[in-house]
Design a protein around this motif. Sequence first.
Motif, PDB file in Angstrom:
ATOM      1  N   VAL A  41       0.870  -1.176   0.000  1.00  0.00           N
ATOM      2  CA  VAL A  41       0.000   0.000   0.000  1.00  0.00           C
ATOM      3  C   VAL A  41       0.905   1.223   0.000  1.00  0.00           C
ATOM      4  CG1 VAL A  41      -0.202  -0.122   2.525  1.00  0.00           C
ATOM      5  CG2 VAL A  41      -1.823   1.254   1.208  1.00  0.00           C
ATOM      6  N   TRP A  42       0.567   2.224  -0.810  1.00  0.00           N
ATOM      7  CA  TRP A  42       1.355   3.451  -0.808  1.00  0.00           C
ATOM      8  C   TRP A  42       0.510   4.631  -1.279  1.00  0.00           C
ATOM      9  CZ3 TRP A  42       2.127  -0.308  -4.585  1.00  0.00           C
ATOM     10  CH2 TRP A  42       1.989   0.091  -5.912  1.00  0.00           C
ATOM     11  N   ILE A  43       1.014   5.821  -0.976  1.00  0.00           N
ATOM     12  CA  ILE A  43       0.352   7.070  -1.336  1.00  0.00           C
ATOM     13  C   ILE A  43       1.169   7.748  -2.418  1.00  0.00           C
ATOM     14  CG2 ILE A  43      -0.295   9.361  -0.485  1.00  0.00           C
ATOM     15  CD1 ILE A  43      -0.619   7.895   2.305  1.00  0.00           C
ATOM     16  N   ASP A  44       0.487   8.265  -3.441  1.00  0.00           N
ATOM     17  CA  ASP A  44       1.180   8.875  -4.582  1.00  0.00           C
ATOM     18  C   ASP A  44       0.257   9.913  -5.192  1.00  0.00           C
ATOM     19  OD1 ASP A  44       3.114   9.343  -6.504  1.00  0.00           O
ATOM     20  OD2 ASP A  44       3.268   7.254  -7.149  1.00  0.00           O
ATOM     21  N   GLU A  45       0.533  10.310  -6.424  1.00  0.00           N
ATOM     22  CA  GLU A  45      -0.390  11.134  -7.189  1.00  0.00           C
ATOM     23  C   GLU A  45      -0.440  10.602  -8.614  1.00  0.00           C
ATOM     24  OE1 GLU A  45       2.525  14.877  -8.383  1.00  0.00           O
ATOM     25  OE2 GLU A  45       1.078  15.117  -6.767  1.00  0.00           O
ATOM     26  N   ASP A  46      -1.592  10.787  -9.274  1.00  0.00           N
ATOM     27  CA  ASP A  46      -1.815  10.237 -10.607  1.00  0.00           C
ATOM     28  C   ASP A  46      -2.494  11.258 -11.500  1.00  0.00           C
ATOM     29  OD1 ASP A  46      -1.638   6.909 -10.831  1.00  0.00           O
ATOM     30  OD2 ASP A  46      -1.708   7.684  -8.790  1.00  0.00           O
ATOM     31  N   ASN A  47      -2.228  11.119 -12.799  1.00  0.00           N
ATOM     32  CA  ASN A  47      -2.906  11.929 -13.804  1.00  0.00           C
ATOM     33  C   ASN A  47      -4.181  11.208 -14.218  1.00  0.00           C
ATOM     34  OD1 ASN A  47      -3.596  13.731 -15.789  1.00  0.00           O
ATOM     35  ND2 ASN A  47      -1.582  13.774 -16.747  1.00  0.00           N
ATOM     36  N   ASN A  54      -4.235  13.232  -5.693  1.00  0.00           N
ATOM     37  CA  ASN A  54      -3.600  12.320  -4.744  1.00  0.00           C
ATOM     38  C   ASN A  54      -4.260  10.948  -4.840  1.00  0.00           C
ATOM     39  OD1 ASN A  54      -1.864  14.285  -3.736  1.00  0.00           O
ATOM     40  ND2 ASN A  54      -3.384  14.995  -2.242  1.00  0.00           N
ATOM     41  N   SER A  55      -3.447   9.902  -4.674  1.00  0.00           N
ATOM     42  CA  SER A  55      -3.970   8.545  -4.833  1.00  0.00           C
ATOM     43  C   SER A  55      -3.503   7.640  -3.708  1.00  0.00           C
ATOM     44  CB  SER A  55      -3.529   7.957  -6.182  1.00  0.00           C
ATOM     45  OG  SER A  55      -2.111   7.867  -6.259  1.00  0.00           O
ATOM     46  N   LEU A  56      -4.333   6.664  -3.395  1.00  0.00           N
ATOM     47  CA  LEU A  56      -3.995   5.584  -2.473  1.00  0.00           C
ATOM     48  C   LEU A  56      -4.007   4.290  -3.279  1.00  0.00           C
ATOM     49  CD1 LEU A  56      -3.549   4.455   0.443  1.00  0.00           C
ATOM     50  CD2 LEU A  56      -6.048   4.194   0.579  1.00  0.00           C
ATOM     51  N   THR A  57      -2.850   3.657  -3.405  1.00  0.00           N
ATOM     52  CA  THR A  57      -2.747   2.414  -4.171  1.00  0.00           C
ATOM     53  C   THR A  57      -2.719   1.230  -3.219  1.00  0.00           C
ATOM     54  OG1 THR A  57      -1.530   3.515  -5.948  1.00  0.00           O
ATOM     55  CG2 THR A  57      -1.400   1.115  -5.854  1.00  0.00           C
ATOM     56  N   ILE A  58      -3.590   0.265  -3.486  1.00  0.00           N
ATOM     57  CA  ILE A  58      -3.741  -0.926  -2.639  1.00  0.00           C
ATOM     58  C   ILE A  58      -3.519  -2.164  -3.505  1.00  0.00           C
ATOM     59  CG2 ILE A  58      -5.380  -2.311  -1.297  1.00  0.00           C
ATOM     60  CD1 ILE A  58      -6.855   0.369  -0.676  1.00  0.00           C
ATOM     61  N   ILE A  59      -2.613  -3.021  -3.086  1.00  0.00           N
ATOM     62  CA  ILE A  59      -2.478  -4.336  -3.729  1.00  0.00           C
ATOM     63  C   ILE A  59      -2.951  -5.375  -2.731  1.00  0.00           C
ATOM     64  CG2 ILE A  59      -0.951  -5.976  -4.861  1.00  0.00           C
ATOM     65  CD1 ILE A  59       0.822  -3.715  -5.682  1.00  0.00           C
ATOM     66  N   LEU A  60      -4.149  -5.882  -2.957  1.00  0.00           N
ATOM     67  CA  LEU A  60      -4.719  -6.880  -2.059  1.00  0.00           C
ATOM     68  C   LEU A  60      -4.016  -8.225  -2.248  1.00  0.00           C
ATOM     69  CD1 LEU A  60      -8.553  -6.195  -2.414  1.00  0.00           C
ATOM     70  CD2 LEU A  60      -7.076  -5.587  -0.488  1.00  0.00           C
ATOM     71  N   MET A  94     -11.323  -7.752   3.878  1.00  0.00           N
ATOM     72  CA  MET A  94     -11.731  -6.482   4.472  1.00  0.00           C
ATOM     73  C   MET A  94     -10.747  -6.043   5.556  1.00  0.00           C
ATOM     74  SD  MET A  94     -14.144  -5.636   2.564  1.00  0.00           S
ATOM     75  CE  MET A  94     -14.475  -4.083   3.403  1.00  0.00           C
ATOM     76  N   SER A  95     -10.099  -6.986   6.227  1.00  0.00           N
ATOM     77  CA  SER A  95      -9.046  -6.626   7.179  1.00  0.00           C
ATOM     78  C   SER A  95      -7.884  -5.959   6.448  1.00  0.00           C
ATOM     79  CB  SER A  95      -8.541  -7.872   7.917  1.00  0.00           C
ATOM     80  OG  SER A  95      -9.539  -8.389   8.775  1.00  0.00           O
ATOM     81  N   GLN A  96      -7.586  -6.444   5.252  1.00  0.00           N
ATOM     82  CA  GLN A  96      -6.536  -5.813   4.450  1.00  0.00           C
ATOM     83  C   GLN A  96      -6.912  -4.372   4.096  1.00  0.00           C
ATOM     84  OE1 GLN A  96      -4.984  -8.117   1.115  1.00  0.00           O
ATOM     85  NE2 GLN A  96      -5.674 -10.018   2.064  1.00  0.00           N
ATOM     86  N   ILE A  97      -8.177  -4.154   3.756  1.00  0.00           N
ATOM     87  CA  ILE A  97      -8.640  -2.805   3.441  1.00  0.00           C
ATOM     88  C   ILE A  97      -8.492  -1.893   4.658  1.00  0.00           C
ATOM     89  CG2 ILE A  97     -10.671  -1.410   2.879  1.00  0.00           C
ATOM     90  CD1 ILE A  97      -9.574  -2.822   0.444  1.00  0.00           C
ATOM     91  N   LEU A 101      -6.416   1.649   5.062  1.00  0.00           N
ATOM     92  CA  LEU A 101      -7.007   2.896   5.542  1.00  0.00           C
ATOM     93  C   LEU A 101      -6.231   3.445   6.738  1.00  0.00           C
ATOM     94  CD1 LEU A 101     -10.802   2.025   5.239  1.00  0.00           C
ATOM     95  CD2 LEU A 101      -9.517   3.674   3.857  1.00  0.00           C
ATOM     96  N   ASP A 102      -5.756   2.558   7.602  1.00  0.00           N
ATOM     97  CA  ASP A 102      -4.930   2.997   8.734  1.00  0.00           C
ATOM     98  C   ASP A 102      -3.625   3.620   8.231  1.00  0.00           C
ATOM     99  OD1 ASP A 102      -6.848   2.060  10.486  1.00  0.00           O
ATOM    100  OD2 ASP A 102      -5.810   0.175  10.916  1.00  0.00           O
ATOM    101  N   HIS A 103      -3.054   3.016   7.199  1.00  0.00           N
ATOM    102  CA  HIS A 103      -1.828   3.560   6.613  1.00  0.00           C
ATOM    103  C   HIS A 103      -2.081   4.951   6.038  1.00  0.00           C
ATOM    104  CE1 HIS A 103       1.964   3.609   4.335  1.00  0.00           C
ATOM    105  NE2 HIS A 103       1.252   4.095   3.327  1.00  0.00           N
ATOM    106  N   GLU A 104      -3.192   5.107   5.340  1.00  0.00           N
ATOM    107  CA  GLU A 104      -3.523   6.410   4.770  1.00  0.00           C
ATOM    108  C   GLU A 104      -3.712   7.453   5.866  1.00  0.00           C
ATOM    109  OE1 GLU A 104      -6.666   8.088   1.474  1.00  0.00           O
ATOM    110  OE2 GLU A 104      -7.469   6.886   3.141  1.00  0.00           O
ATOM    111  N   ALA A 105      -4.411   7.092   6.926  1.00  0.00           N
ATOM    112  CA  ALA A 105      -4.660   8.043   8.015  1.00  0.00           C
ATOM    113  C   ALA A 105      -3.360   8.490   8.676  1.00  0.00           C
ATOM    114  CB  ALA A 105      -5.591   7.411   9.046  1.00  0.00           C
TER     115      ALA A 105
END
Length: 364
Positions: A41-47, A54-60, A94-97, A101-105
């Motif tokens: 999971v990471w935070i970035d920005e996208d076009n 700003n974007s939140l990328t999640i690889i489940l 859903m625990s992964q999600i 979200l905790d990482h984003e916060a």
Amino acid sequence: MSKPSPDAYEQGRGMDAHNAVMRDIRAERSETYDPTDPTRVWIDEDNTPDGVVNSLTIILNTGGCRWARAGGCTMCGYVAESVEGGSVAHEDLMSQIETCLDHEAAEADDPADLIKIYTSGSFLDEREVPAETRRAIAETFADRDRIVVESLPDFVSREKIGDFADRGIATDVAIGLETATDRVRRDCVNKYFDFADFEDACGEAAAADADFSADVGVKAYLLLKPPFLAEPEAAADMIDSIRRCAAVEGCHTVSMNPTNVQRYTMVDELFFEGGYRPPWLWSVAHILKATADVDAIVVSDPVGHGSDRGAHNCGECDDRVQTAIKDFDRRQDPSVFGQVSCECETTWELVMDEETAYNMPLAR
């Protein structure tokens, strides 16, 4: 799921042979993974069609791509990071999600406008991500502006997209097309579907766009320099593929992904024996300049740039060229590449003139 024609399996050749090799390579994996933890999971920005956000990328972490379990793509090692057993329970996904979200916060000042969800397979394949989970994720992110979900074209339908679009979330389906050339996709990437299947998936997205108030579109993922193509062949195929994708109704973004050498893949085997070199960053710049006029957003994010296993030049200019690529992603202005130069560009030009698929790479 689309099925290859019978001649693809004739006497152990074609896809049948590729899959047999890939199964042997993947059997070397020894790692195990916790089904309650996301892969990344990471935070970035996208076009995006709405501009740079700003974007939140999640690889489940799921049970993995079903095609990869049959053998799969020659360059993709992501299935090696999947959970054993072939499936992950709704509660664990859903625990992964929640972890994401905790990482984003903890890491971001504000919630991201764009959510990107990948599974190293197909988010819309209900064997990987159950319908119950898909709908719960749609509800979780109903307050965000846009979401990207990854899928092979087989699993794309107006109804599945509607789980997000009906909640007012602009929805993009990211499809790993790899190339618009069916022969290259089949023989070099070992992917089973045709360009026509991609067009059909874009049609499903267009139908959803017409049915729901939220915008719906497709983001095509293309692979620069799959194995068995020389540098000039790979660049020419990529330029043609970007133009063909941009011409398909509903495809608003094309993401060019330079091949990086991942473990437990055929590309890794070739690389170890000196038979494969990842693409030059000069090739990435060349392609972006050549396709800057298409009616689509064209971006690239070379993974592992500057390393032996990722897209690279000579080592001296890699970071500067990567910075220009990121600048192009945001502004779509090819003039950024006029601001970088290096002596190794002469070597790249020689490679583009002389390298063929019948020889080893001319430069490392």
